[in-house]
Design an enzyme around this catalytic site. Structure first.
Site, PDB file in Angstrom:
ATOM      1  CD  GLU A  99      -1.777  -2.394   1.287  1.00 56.85           C
ATOM      2  OE1 GLU A  99      -2.656  -3.231   1.034  1.00 56.85           O
ATOM      3  OE2 GLU A  99      -0.623  -2.725   1.669  1.00 56.85           O
ATOM      4  CG  ASP A 113      -0.550  13.485 -16.060  1.00 63.50           C
ATOM      5  OD1 ASP A 113      -0.532  13.187 -17.269  1.00 63.50           O
ATOM      6  OD2 ASP A 113      -1.480  14.128 -15.528  1.00 63.50           O
TER       7      ASP A 113
END
Length: 303
Positions: A99, A113
Site C-alpha cells: 500500500e 503527468d
C-alpha cells in the site's frame, strides 16, 4: 488469495520512498512558485497518492482489502530531485508495505503527468520500501537464542495406547517454525498428582518452556489447570485470555477452555486445549510474541 485467517491483528506500519528527477531548475521554480499550468503539483499528487493507498487491493490481485487508519504523504526538494515519502498504518492481520509503495508510485506518476508539459526530461528514479514494523517477525527471539522446551500430553486414552497423539506432535511442529527444539516429549494420564509431579520434575530440570496439551475442558477428568494453578508463582492471565479470544473468533466453544499460564520459578508453563485444531490456533495466537516474557523476566523493559 493467500489465507491470513490464522494471523492476529497487530499495529503495522510501512514507509515507502520514491524520487522524481526533473531536467532543470526552471521546473523546480515553477513548482515552488505554483506556476505549473495543471495546478499545485504537490497537493494534486498527494490526493492521488491517498487514493492509491486505499485502492491498492483493487489493482494488485493478491493484496487483501484492509483498513487504512493513517496515511501521510510528504514531498521534499533536493536540487533537481523531488523526494516522496509515504507512511501508512493499519491494525490488521497483514502489513501495508505494498500500500505504501503503491501510494509512492502513483504520487510520482502524478508528478510526472503534471510536469511533462513544461519538462520533457522528467524521470522517476526509484520506488522502494524504506522500512516496516509490526507482524510476527518483529517479535521473534534474537538470532542465536535458544530455549529448553518440553511438551506433555495429558490424556487417559492416549496414555493407554487407545488413541494416537496428534496435539502434542502439532505443538512440536509449530514450535519448529519458530526455531524452537522440543527437548522433552511425554504422554501421561489425566491424573492430578501425576501432572503436578511431572511439572515439578521438569521445573527442577530447569526447562524454560513447558507446554501441556489436554485436560483444560469441563469433563470430570479434565484437571490439568486445576493441578497447575496452585503451583504457579506468578500467573500471567493475559496469555490464556488471548488464546480464548483468538479461538472464540473462530469457533463458539473456545470460551469453555479453562487453561492457565504463568511462571513456576523460571519455567513458563502453559496449559493448552487437547484438540489438534485447538493447539494449532493457540500457538498461532501466542507465538512468537509470548517469548517476550523471557526478556521481561530478565529485567528488559518493554519496547
Amino acid at each position: 488469495m493467500v489465507s491470513i485467517t490464522h494471523k492476529s491483528d497487530t499495529l503495522r506500519k510501512a514507509v515507502a520512498m520514491a524520487t522524481v528527477k526533473v531536467s532543470g531548475q526552471h521546473t523546480i521554480d515553477a513548482i515552488v512558485q505554483k506556476k505549473v499550468p495543471k495546478g499545485d503539483v504537490f497537493e494534486f499528487s498527494r490526493v492521488a497518492g491517498l487514493f492509491a493507498v486505499k485502492k491498492t487491493s483493487d489493482v494488485i490481485p493478491d493484496c487483501h482489502p484492509l483498513p487504512i487508519e493513517y496515511t501521510a504523504i510528504t514531498h521534499e526538494i533536493e536540487g533537481l530531485e523531488i523526494r516522496i515519502r509515504v507512511e501508512v498504518h493499519t491494525i490488521y492481520k497483514t502489513g501495508v508495505e505494498v500500500e505504501a509503495m503503491h501510494g509512492a508510485s502513483v504520487t510520482a506518476l502524478t508528478l510526472y503527468d503534471m510536469l511533462k508539459p513544461i519538462d520533457k526530461g522528467i524521470e522517476i528514479a526509484n520506488i522502494r520500501l524504506d522500512h516496516k514494523t509490526g507482524g510476527k517477525s518483529q517479535y521473534k527471539l534474537p538470532e542465536g537464542s535458544t530455549l529448553k522446551t518440553a511438551v506433555v500430553v495429558c490424556s487417559d486414552s492416549i496414555a493407554k495406547g487407545e488413541k494416537q497423539d496428534g496435539s502434542g506432535k502439532a505443538i512440536i511442529s509449530k514450535l519448529e517454525q519458530f526455531k524452537l527444539e522440543t527437548n522433552h516429549y511425554d504422554i501421561i494420564a489425566d491424573d492430578f498428582a501425576l501432572i503436578q509431579q511431572k511439572t515439578l520434575d521438569l521445573v527442577a530440570e530447569q526447562y524454560d518452556l513447558l507446554i501441556f496439551t489436554g485436560g483444560t475442558g469441563l469433563s470430570p477428568r479434565d484437571v490439568t489447570p486445576d493441578a497447575i494453578a496452585p503451583l504457579l508463582d506468578k500467573e500471567i492471565p493475559g496469555i490464556m485470555e488471548n488464546v480464548r479470544k483468538y479461538g472464540q473468533d473462530r469457533m463458539p466453544y473456545a470460551m469453555l477452555s479453562r487453561g492457565v499460564a504463568g511462571f513456576i520459578k523460571n519455567t513458563l508453563v502453559m496449559t493448552l486445549p487437547g484438540s489438534v485444531k485447538g493447539v494449532e490456533e493457540s500457538i498461532d495466537a501466542l507465538f512468537p510474541a509470548v517469548l517476550h516474557v523471557f526478556k521481561v523476566q530478565d529485567g528488559t523493559r518493554h519496547d
